[in-house]
Scaffold this motif. Structure first.
Motif, PDB file in Angstrom:
ATOM      1  N   GLU A 102      17.932 -60.899 -10.263  1.00  0.00           N
ATOM      2  CA  GLU A 102      17.330 -62.227 -10.147  1.00  0.00           C
ATOM      3  C   GLU A 102      16.862 -62.715 -11.522  1.00  0.00           C
ATOM      4  O   GLU A 102      17.020 -63.884 -11.862  1.00  0.00           O
ATOM      5  N   GLU A 103      16.281 -61.808 -12.291  1.00  0.00           N
ATOM      6  CA  GLU A 103      15.781 -62.187 -13.620  1.00  0.00           C
ATOM      7  C   GLU A 103      16.916 -62.567 -14.560  1.00  0.00           C
ATOM      8  O   GLU A 103      16.838 -63.551 -15.278  1.00  0.00           O
ATOM      9  N   PHE A 104      17.965 -61.785 -14.575  1.00  0.00           N
ATOM     10  CA  PHE A 104      19.100 -62.053 -15.457  1.00  0.00           C
ATOM     11  C   PHE A 104      20.201 -62.667 -14.598  1.00  0.00           C
ATOM     12  O   PHE A 104      21.071 -61.985 -14.092  1.00  0.00           O
ATOM     13  N   ASP A 105      20.105 -63.997 -14.448  1.00  0.00           N
ATOM     14  CA  ASP A 105      20.846 -64.733 -13.437  1.00  0.00           C
ATOM     15  C   ASP A 105      22.165 -65.341 -13.900  1.00  0.00           C
ATOM     16  O   ASP A 105      22.797 -66.089 -13.173  1.00  0.00           O
ATOM     17  N   GLY A 106      22.574 -65.071 -15.124  1.00  0.00           N
ATOM     18  CA  GLY A 106      23.823 -65.630 -15.623  1.00  0.00           C
ATOM     19  C   GLY A 106      23.664 -66.920 -16.398  1.00  0.00           C
ATOM     20  O   GLY A 106      24.615 -67.408 -17.009  1.00  0.00           O
ATOM     21  N   ASN A 107      22.474 -67.501 -16.415  1.00  0.00           N
ATOM     22  CA  ASN A 107      22.252 -68.750 -17.151  1.00  0.00           C
ATOM     23  C   ASN A 107      21.866 -68.522 -18.612  1.00  0.00           C
ATOM     24  O   ASN A 107      21.750 -69.467 -19.374  1.00  0.00           O
ATOM     25  N   ASP A 108      21.679 -67.277 -18.998  1.00  0.00           N
ATOM     26  CA  ASP A 108      21.221 -66.988 -20.363  1.00  0.00           C
ATOM     27  C   ASP A 108      22.233 -67.370 -21.435  1.00  0.00           C
ATOM     28  O   ASP A 108      21.857 -67.688 -22.554  1.00  0.00           O
ATOM     29  N   PHE A 109      23.503 -67.329 -21.101  1.00  0.00           N
ATOM     30  CA  PHE A 109      24.529 -67.582 -22.109  1.00  0.00           C
ATOM     31  C   PHE A 109      24.865 -69.062 -22.254  1.00  0.00           C
ATOM     32  O   PHE A 109      25.685 -69.433 -23.084  1.00  0.00           O
ATOM     33  N   SER A 110      24.222 -69.912 -21.445  1.00  0.00           N
ATOM     34  CA  SER A 110      24.408 -71.352 -21.589  1.00  0.00           C
ATOM     35  C   SER A 110      23.072 -72.036 -21.845  1.00  0.00           C
ATOM     36  O   SER A 110      22.920 -73.222 -21.611  1.00  0.00           O
ATOM     37  N   ALA A 111      22.107 -71.282 -22.323  1.00  0.00           N
ATOM     38  CA  ALA A 111      20.760 -71.796 -22.575  1.00  0.00           C
ATOM     39  C   ALA A 111      20.373 -71.554 -24.027  1.00  0.00           C
ATOM     40  O   ALA A 111      21.005 -70.778 -24.736  1.00  0.00           O
ATOM     41  N   GLN A 112      19.324 -72.232 -24.431  1.00  0.00           N
ATOM     42  CA  GLN A 112      18.748 -71.988 -25.752  1.00  0.00           C
ATOM     43  C   GLN A 112      17.512 -71.122 -25.547  1.00  0.00           C
ATOM     44  O   GLN A 112      16.766 -71.311 -24.583  1.00  0.00           O
ATOM     45  N   HIS A 113      17.307 -70.170 -26.432  1.00  0.00           N
ATOM     46  CA  HIS A 113      16.168 -69.271 -26.324  1.00  0.00           C
ATOM     47  C   HIS A 113      15.285 -69.424 -27.558  1.00  0.00           C
ATOM     48  O   HIS A 113      15.777 -69.553 -28.679  1.00  0.00           O
ATOM     49  N   ILE A 114      13.979 -69.394 -27.319  1.00  0.00           N
ATOM     50  CA  ILE A 114      12.980 -69.461 -28.382  1.00  0.00           C
ATOM     51  C   ILE A 114      12.200 -68.147 -28.306  1.00  0.00           C
ATOM     52  O   ILE A 114      11.848 -67.693 -27.218  1.00  0.00           O
ATOM     53  N   ILE A 115      11.937 -67.571 -29.463  1.00  0.00           N
ATOM     54  CA  ILE A 115      11.196 -66.309 -29.505  1.00  0.00           C
ATOM     55  C   ILE A 115      10.036 -66.435 -30.485  1.00  0.00           C
ATOM     56  O   ILE A 115      10.137 -67.139 -31.492  1.00  0.00           O
ATOM     57  N   ALA A 116       8.945 -65.761 -30.159  1.00  0.00           N
ATOM     58  CA  ALA A 116       7.780 -65.715 -31.040  1.00  0.00           C
ATOM     59  C   ALA A 116       7.532 -64.268 -31.440  1.00  0.00           C
ATOM     60  O   ALA A 116       7.553 -63.371 -30.597  1.00  0.00           O
ATOM     61  N   TYR A 117       7.318 -64.079 -32.731  1.00  0.00           N
ATOM     62  CA  TYR A 117       6.975 -62.766 -33.274  1.00  0.00           C
ATOM     63  C   TYR A 117       5.539 -62.833 -33.770  1.00  0.00           C
ATOM     64  O   TYR A 117       5.142 -63.792 -34.438  1.00  0.00           O
ATOM     65  N   LEU A 118       4.778 -61.825 -33.453  1.00  0.00           N
ATOM     66  CA  LEU A 118       3.407 -61.722 -33.927  1.00  0.00           C
ATOM     67  C   LEU A 118       3.311 -60.466 -34.774  1.00  0.00           C
ATOM     68  O   LEU A 118       3.580 -59.363 -34.283  1.00  0.00           O
ATOM     69  N   ASP A 119       3.004 -60.649 -36.038  1.00  0.00           N
ATOM     70  CA  ASP A 119       2.978 -59.540 -36.996  1.00  0.00           C
ATOM     71  C   ASP A 119       4.291 -58.757 -36.968  1.00  0.00           C
ATOM     72  O   ASP A 119       4.311 -57.525 -37.033  1.00  0.00           O
ATOM     73  N   GLY A 120       5.394 -59.475 -36.821  1.00  0.00           N
ATOM     74  CA  GLY A 120       6.718 -58.873 -36.847  1.00  0.00           C
ATOM     75  C   GLY A 120       7.190 -58.280 -35.531  1.00  0.00           C
ATOM     76  O   GLY A 120       8.317 -57.815 -35.426  1.00  0.00           O
ATOM     77  N   MET A 121       6.343 -58.298 -34.514  1.00  0.00           N
ATOM     78  CA  MET A 121       6.687 -57.721 -33.209  1.00  0.00           C
ATOM     79  C   MET A 121       7.088 -58.826 -32.238  1.00  0.00           C
ATOM     80  O   MET A 121       6.404 -59.854 -32.160  1.00  0.00           O
ATOM     81  N   PRO A 122       8.170 -58.628 -31.467  1.00  0.00           N
ATOM     82  CA  PRO A 122       8.508 -59.611 -30.432  1.00  0.00           C
ATOM     83  C   PRO A 122       7.342 -59.726 -29.456  1.00  0.00           C
ATOM     84  O   PRO A 122       6.876 -58.711 -28.919  1.00  0.00           O
ATOM     85  N   ALA A 123       6.839 -60.946 -29.252  1.00  0.00           N
ATOM     86  CA  ALA A 123       5.637 -61.125 -28.441  1.00  0.00           C
ATOM     87  C   ALA A 123       5.842 -62.048 -27.247  1.00  0.00           C
ATOM     88  O   ALA A 123       5.236 -61.840 -26.195  1.00  0.00           O
TER      89      ALA A 123
END
Length: 188
Positions: A102-123
């Protein structure tokens, strides 16, 4: 999808300083071009087949809200993409017992993703899907140990900037009832 987007952004960043123009002439190129940040040269060019230009700098946000180093950016590499998946697996699958399919539903490869790093760690991360007249924010996640920091606000501010740069005025998202105060506090 996202892998092609990441490869395109990497290629463009490898040759910084050069102007990039494109005629986004197919539905896929129009969608992908806008996702990586191409903007119409004039308002009337904002159509399939119109002339678009990539801004001289691709957006990256550094927060001065805390003494910790926060970097928020669009996902551009396979490594960053795997960080997003790891954040979501830890938050939704492990912590909240969401079924993995359910979480990995197939829409990830047609979406844009934003990520935040805090002190170099994925947060934290968020997924954005673009539709004709609106965008949908999905899969906002913040690792438990970073929830008392400003990283979620930095991430949402950056996601809002991206959406506005692309000319969208309507955002939809779904949230758990327990998070109503979180969203209301931020004006949603």
């Amino acid at each position: 999808g996202a892998m092609l987007q990441a490869a395109l952004v990497k290629q463009l960043q490898d040759q910084r300083g050069m102007p990039y123009y494109a005629a986004l002439a197919t539905p896929d190129s129009f969608r992908l071009g806008k996702q990586v940040g191409f903007q119409p040269v004039t308002p009337k060019e904002d159509r399939m087949g119109g002339l678009f230009k990539l801004p001289d700098t691709l957006p990256t946000l550094r927060s001065s809200a805390t003494s910790r180093d926060v970097v928020v950016k669009t996902v551009e590499t396979p490594g960053e993409f795997s960080h997003v998946f790891a954040l979501r697996a830890a938050t939704f699958v492990a912590e909240q017992n969401c079924p993995i399919n359910e979480e990995f539903d197939g829409n990830d490869f047609s979406a844009q993703h934003i990520i935040a790093y805090l002190d170099g760690m994925p947060a934290a991360a968020i997924r954005i899907r673009y539709f004709a007249t609106f965008v949908k924010w999905e899969r906002l996640c913040v690792l438990a140990r970073f929830r008392k920091t400003t990283v979620s606000d930095d991430l949402l501010r950056f996601a809002m900037e991206i959406v506005q740069q692309k000319g969208f005025a309507r955002i939809y998202f779904q949230a758990e009832a327990a998070l109503q105060h979180f969203w209301e506090k931020r004006g949603y």
